[in-house]
Each structure stands twice: as structure tokens, then as C-alpha cells.
Enzyme design. Structure first.
Site, PDB file in Angstrom:
ATOM      1  N   ASP A  62       0.809  -1.224   0.000  1.00  0.00           N
ATOM      2  CA  ASP A  62       0.000   0.000   0.000  1.00  0.00           C
ATOM      3  C   ASP A  62       0.840   1.271   0.000  1.00  0.00           C
ATOM      4  O   ASP A  62       0.436   2.297   0.558  1.00  0.00           O
ATOM      5  CB  ASP A  62      -0.964   0.016   1.205  1.00  0.00           C
ATOM      6  N   LYS A 110       1.737   2.263  -5.002  1.00  0.00           N
ATOM      7  CA  LYS A 110       2.284   1.701  -6.247  1.00  0.00           C
ATOM      8  C   LYS A 110       1.354   1.987  -7.426  1.00  0.00           C
ATOM      9  O   LYS A 110       1.804   2.346  -8.513  1.00  0.00           O
ATOM     10  CB  LYS A 110       2.478   0.183  -6.099  1.00  0.00           C
ATOM     11  N   ALA A 149      -4.143  -7.852  -3.676  1.00  0.00           N
ATOM     12  CA  ALA A 149      -3.675  -6.494  -3.944  1.00  0.00           C
ATOM     13  C   ALA A 149      -4.857  -5.549  -4.141  1.00  0.00           C
ATOM     14  O   ALA A 149      -5.926  -5.955  -4.600  1.00  0.00           O
ATOM     15  CB  ALA A 149      -2.805  -6.489  -5.203  1.00  0.00           C
ATOM     16  N   GLY A 150      -4.641  -4.298  -3.800  1.00  0.00           N
ATOM     17  CA  GLY A 150      -5.624  -3.250  -4.066  1.00  0.00           C
ATOM     18  C   GLY A 150      -4.849  -2.001  -4.427  1.00  0.00           C
ATOM     19  O   GLY A 150      -4.211  -1.399  -3.568  1.00  0.00           O
ATOM     20  N   HIS A 151      -4.821  -1.660  -5.710  1.00  0.00           N
ATOM     21  CA  HIS A 151      -4.023  -0.522  -6.180  1.00  0.00           C
ATOM     22  C   HIS A 151      -4.954   0.608  -6.614  1.00  0.00           C
ATOM     23  O   HIS A 151      -5.729   0.451  -7.549  1.00  0.00           O
ATOM     24  CB  HIS A 151      -3.117  -0.956  -7.347  1.00  0.00           C
ATOM     25  N   GLN A 169       1.880  -6.001  -3.221  1.00  0.00           N
ATOM     26  CA  GLN A 169       2.334  -6.121  -1.832  1.00  0.00           C
ATOM     27  C   GLN A 169       3.639  -5.325  -1.650  1.00  0.00           C
ATOM     28  O   GLN A 169       3.869  -4.389  -2.388  1.00  0.00           O
ATOM     29  CB  GLN A 169       2.523  -7.597  -1.413  1.00  0.00           C
ATOM     30  N   THR A 172      -8.512  -3.147  -0.314  1.00  0.00           N
ATOM     31  CA  THR A 172      -9.106  -4.447  -0.623  1.00  0.00           C
ATOM     32  C   THR A 172     -10.104  -4.862   0.453  1.00  0.00           C
ATOM     33  O   THR A 172     -11.207  -5.294   0.151  1.00  0.00           O
ATOM     34  CB  THR A 172      -7.995  -5.514  -0.774  1.00  0.00           C
ATOM     35  N   ARG A 184      -5.496   0.667   8.413  1.00  0.00           N
ATOM     36  CA  ARG A 184      -4.087   0.263   8.379  1.00  0.00           C
ATOM     37  C   ARG A 184      -3.393   0.733   9.658  1.00  0.00           C
ATOM     38  O   ARG A 184      -3.699   1.804  10.176  1.00  0.00           O
ATOM     39  CB  ARG A 184      -3.391   0.896   7.168  1.00  0.00           C
ATOM     40  N   LEU A 203       3.630  12.429   1.090  1.00  0.00           N
ATOM     41  CA  LEU A 203       4.348  13.437   1.867  1.00  0.00           C
ATOM     42  C   LEU A 203       3.337  14.345   2.575  1.00  0.00           C
ATOM     43  O   LEU A 203       3.529  14.738   3.729  1.00  0.00           O
ATOM     44  CB  LEU A 203       5.243  14.271   0.935  1.00  0.00           C
ATOM     45  N   ASP A 204       2.236  14.648   1.875  1.00  0.00           N
ATOM     46  CA  ASP A 204       1.212  15.544   2.419  1.00  0.00           C
ATOM     47  C   ASP A 204       0.591  15.019   3.713  1.00  0.00           C
ATOM     48  O   ASP A 204       0.034  15.796   4.484  1.00  0.00           O
ATOM     49  CB  ASP A 204       0.118  15.783   1.366  1.00  0.00           C
ATOM     50  N   GLY A 259      -0.164  14.010  -3.210  1.00  0.00           N
ATOM     51  CA  GLY A 259      -1.609  13.819  -3.254  1.00  0.00           C
ATOM     52  C   GLY A 259      -1.904  12.642  -4.159  1.00  0.00           C
ATOM     53  O   GLY A 259      -1.029  12.193  -4.903  1.00  0.00           O
TER      54      GLY A 259
END
Ligand code: GDP
Ligand code: IMO
Ligand code: MG
Length: 422
Positions: A13, A16, A39-41, A223, A298, A303, A330-331, A413
Site C-alpha cells: 500500500d 504503487k 492487492a488493491g491498487h 504487496q 481491498t 491500516r 508526503l502531504d 496527493g
């Protein structure tokens, strides 16, 4: 022209999907080579949000070819659902998607076994996505898996499936779980097989030809490094090689045909599921969750969050051969007065700069931090490195230096235009 492997340098997470989507503009082919629909992109394009599970994130850009390689484990029903979901969002999925005939299948008994093993582990559970990933890769290694090429041969598939259902039902019964019905699975899988047939091919040959034609290939890791079956925080890992080497075995593209490894990492750390996480910090977690961030793409689980861990990312650089890094989110740190970076772990009286192999020892490691001043202004609108506040630039430079790779991208962002290239 550079063929690039993009890997997650933390626990998954890392963003990617966003970076793949950004880089796909200049690539020709995007390949998934490991993992499955665990996976959850996430990709945000304007006001539209897409979450990709099995299909490479490159599918959102027209004129690109997406490949699901031999190293991926495919739940065909879920894959078809994803294809239909994208089509409903007006994304073209046709000749631009190829599926390896050597990829292994995830079957309903894999999902049930995944669930049962977690239940039996009790408080020692892994916290899997319950998508059947571990049991499917287990069957592959045990040489009893069913593959896409089997599914393309209905009679053969049915007879292989019948035997597998018999064995797995005996195991499920022994675990006290409900069993599965051969006829139902057979009918559902054979029906979806016909819908998937046009996509299925020998993708190794396709990729080889593309290399000869000097096409640019992007390998989309799923992952992250510390979820790797060999190099991660075993047993709190997934069941595939999430590190750079997996891109080669999982696609059939030889290592020396690949030019560059790009490591993606968040400006802080997150982990979903159980297992050691040295820099975990509740205050950061509450702050990020309060901003509506860091919920799994997913499973929707919150998290776990913590400070940037350069012991981990430095090791990730070593394992993956990371040349360049992309630092995302970064934000997320914009509001903080002081930001901590873990530079070492304290293990007993010893100061160490490499994570211990045994995750039981990692649990007992204490992070050693340095502190840097925050910047306390929004970075979301920055377009170039020079637009960022000095403290943010210093923070990025410091974590890149500690990680030991070149800072190439900073993301401020989720949008495509919130990406700074250095
Ligand atoms: P992946 O699995 O590595 O593709 O990452 P996920 O999509 O699971 O999680 C990353 C989350 O962060 C997603 O919601 C992205 O839209 C979001 N994201 C990525 N980069 C940035 C960023 O720089 N800033 C913010 N605010 N969100 C980001
Ligand atoms: P992306 O590609 C974060 C985690 C699970 C669990 C462990 C094993 O979106 O970064 P599995 O279902 O694979 O057997 O679960 O791995 N996990 C992920 N965590 N991002 C992912 O994928 C993940 N895929 C699996 O939470 O801890
Ligand atoms: Mg994800």
C-alpha cells in the site's frame, strides 16, 4: 528506453498504483508478475477512483498493453468481475489485456482453507485478505495446482477439479469446516473460462517479442518487500516473491533484460494485518485515520501506521537493488511539528542497522529515532521540488539518503498532477 520493476519497499500500500499510472504514460506494457486479488491498487484520475486488484493499473491509459503473468494466482470469477466493473466505468478491456496460460487458479476451497487456517491460528493469525492466496500458492509449490491452461480445456479441467475437490473436502471436513460442491464450481468456472478465453495466451512469447521491438515494459509489483515469502517478516507475509526477483520469474523476462528498479515508499509507514512493526505509533495512526486516510483498498481494514523506518527501507534497497525511489503521501505529514525517522533498532543492548531475520526478534527491537522539524503548511499544490517548503525538502533528502537510493519522485496527493519528478 528502460524496462523498470516497480516494487513496494515497505509492507504494501505504498502508492504503487498511483505511481504505475503516472509512469504508464511513457511505457508500452504493464505486467503483474505475482500476488493475486489480495492487492488493491488505487488510481485517482480527475474525479474518478479506480481500485485494481488483478488487472495491471496501466489498463486505465489507452494504447497500452497489460499482462497478467505466469507468477500471478488468478481467481477467474473475481477477475471477470473486475473486467466488467472497469467496462461499466467506460474503460476498454479487450485486446489490451493478456493473461498467462501458466498462471495458477484460485479455487473456492483455497478461500475456505485460508479462512480456516486463520481461525485455527487464533491470536497468532496472519490477518490475511482471505482471498485464498496462501493455499493457492501452496498447491502450486506442491505441484497439485490447476492452471489457466487447464481451465481452457473443459474436459481435462473437470476431471482435475473433481480430484482436487475430493481431497480438499476431506481436509475441510477434518478442520470442521463446510465443504464445497464440485458441480457448482465446475459449472461456474467453465462458464467464466469462455469469457476469459480471448485473453489467455503464452505471455512469455508476447513479452519476448516486445523486448525485441524495444518496447518499454513496466513491472507492477504487488504487496511490499516485507511481505515477501523469503525476505519478509515470516510467517506474517504473503505467499509470493514480492521483491524484484519475482518480476523475472513471474513473467519469464530474463533479469538482464531489466534495466532499473524503482522502490515506492510512503513518507511514513503503514501495515495492514498482523506481524511486527517496530515504528508503529498510535498518534500518527489516529491523525491519518482522522483525515480519512489509511483504510485498506481491498478489505477496508484500518491500516496500522507509524514513523518512517529507514532500517527497513535500506534493507529493501539491498534486496531489490533499488536504484531510484518514489516517496508518496508526503502531504500526510503536513500538520506535524516534529517528525521522527527511525535510523537503527536497539536489540537488547546492541544497536543494529539491519532487521533481524526472525520476526520474534524484530518484535523485541526498539526503534532509535532522529527528529526533524515539520513544515506545517500544505504541500498538496506543489508542482516542482522547489515549491516544497525547505523542511519538507530536507525531510525527503534525509529519508532518501538513509534509504541509500536516488530520490526521483515525490508525491503530494493521490492525483496524477500531484506528482513531482526530480
Ligand atoms: P498500492 O497498493 O501500493 O497501490 O497503494 P493503495 O492504493 O492500497 O494505497 C495508497 C493510498 O494512498 C491510495 O488511497 C492512494 O490514492 C493514496 N495515495 C497515493 N499517493 C498519495 C499521495 O501522495 N498523497 C495522498 N494524500 N494520497 C496518496
Ligand atoms: P498491495 O498490492 C498490504 C497482507 C495481508 C496480510 C498478509 C498476508 O495493495 O500493496 P494474503 O491475503 O496475501 O495471504 O495476506 O499480507 N497483504 C497486503 N498488505 N497491501 C497488499 O497489497 C497486501 N496483500 C496482502 O494484510 O497481512
Ligand atoms: Mg494496496
Amino acid at each position: 528506453m528502460a524496462n523498470t520493476i516497480l516494487v513496494g519497499a515497505q509492507w504494501g500500500d505504498e502508492g504503487k498504483g498511483k505511481i504505475i499510472d503516472f509512469l504508464t504514460e511513457k511505457a508500452d506494457i504493464v505486467v503483474r508478475s505475482q500476488g493475486g486479488n489480495n492487492a488493491g491498487h488505487t488510481v485517482i484520475n480527475g474525479s474518478k477512483k479506480y481500485v485494481l486488484h488483478l488487472i495491471p493499473s496501466g489498463i486505465l491509459r489507452s494504447g497500452k498493453t497489460c499482462v497478467i503473468g505466469n507468477g500471478v494466482v488468478i481467481d477467474p470469477i473475481s477477475l471477470m468481475g473486475e473486467i466488467e466493473g472497469l467496462r461499466a466505468q467506460k474503460i476498454k478491456v479487450g485486446k489490451n489485456l493478456l493473461i498467462s496460460d501458466a498462471a495458477h487458479l484460485v479455487l473456492p476451497y483455497h478461500r475456505l482453507l485460508d479462512e480456516q487456517r486463520e481461525v485455527k491460528k487464533g491470536k497468532n493469525k496472519i490477518g490475511t485478505t482471505k482471498r485464498g492466496i496462501g493455499p493457492a500458492y501452496g498447491d502450486k509449490a506442491a505441484r497439485v495446482g490447476l492452471r489457466m491452461c487447464d481451465l481452457m480445456q473443459p474436459e481435462l479441467f473437470s476431471s482435475l477439479l473433481e480430484a482436487r475437490v475430493r481431497e480438499n473436502n476431506a481436509v475441510l471436513k477434518a478442520l470442521g469446516a463446510k465443504t464445497v460442491n464440485f458441480k457448482e464450481i465446475n459449472a461456474a468456472y467453465l462458464a467464466v473460462a469462455e469469457k476469459l478465453r480471448p485473453f489467455v495466451t503464452n505471455t512469455v512469447v508476447f513479452l519476448h517479442k516486445a523486448l525485441q521491438e524495444k518496447k518499454e515494459i513496466l513491472f507492477e509489483g504487488a504487496q511490499g518487500t516485507f511481505l515477501d515469502i523469503d525476505h519478509g517478516t515470516y510467517p506474517y507475509v504473503t505467499s509470493s516473491n514480492t521483491t524484484a526477483g519475482g518480476a523475472s520469474t513471474g513473467s519469464g523476462v530474463a533479469p538482464h533484460r531489466i534495466d532499473r528498479v524503482l522502490g515506492v515508499m510512503k513518507a511514513y509507514t503503514t501495515r495492514v494485518g498482523e506481524g511486527p512493526f517496530p515504528t508503529e505509533n498510535e498518534v500518527i495512526g489516529d491523525m491519518l485515520h482522522g483525515m480519512g486516510r489509511e483504510f485498506g483498498a481491498t478489505t477496508g481494514r484500518a491500516r496500522r501506521c507509524g514513523w518512517f523506518d529507514s532500517v527497513a527501507t535500506r534493507y529493501a534497497t539491498m534486496i531489490n537493488g533499488i536504484d531510484d525511489i518514489a516517496i508518496t503521501n508526503l502531504d500526510g505529514l503536513d500538520q506535524l511539528d516534529v517528525i521522527r525517522i527511525c535510523t537503527h533498532y536497539k536489540s537488547g543492548r546492541k544497536l543494529i542497522d539491519v532487521p533481524p531475520t526472525d520476526s520474534r526478534q524484530l518484535v523485541n527491537c526498539e526503534p532509535v529515532y532522529i527528529e526533524m522539524p515539520g513544515w506545517k503548511v500544505s504541500t498538496e499544490k506543489a508542482k516542482k521540488f522547489g515549491d516544497l517548503p525547505l523542511n519538507a525538502r530536507n525531510y525527503l533528502k534525509k529519508i532518501a539518503e538513509l534509504t541509500g537510493a536516488n530520490l526521483k519522485i515525490a508525491s503530494v496527493g493521490p492525483g496524477r498532477d500531484q506528482t513531482i519528478v526530480l
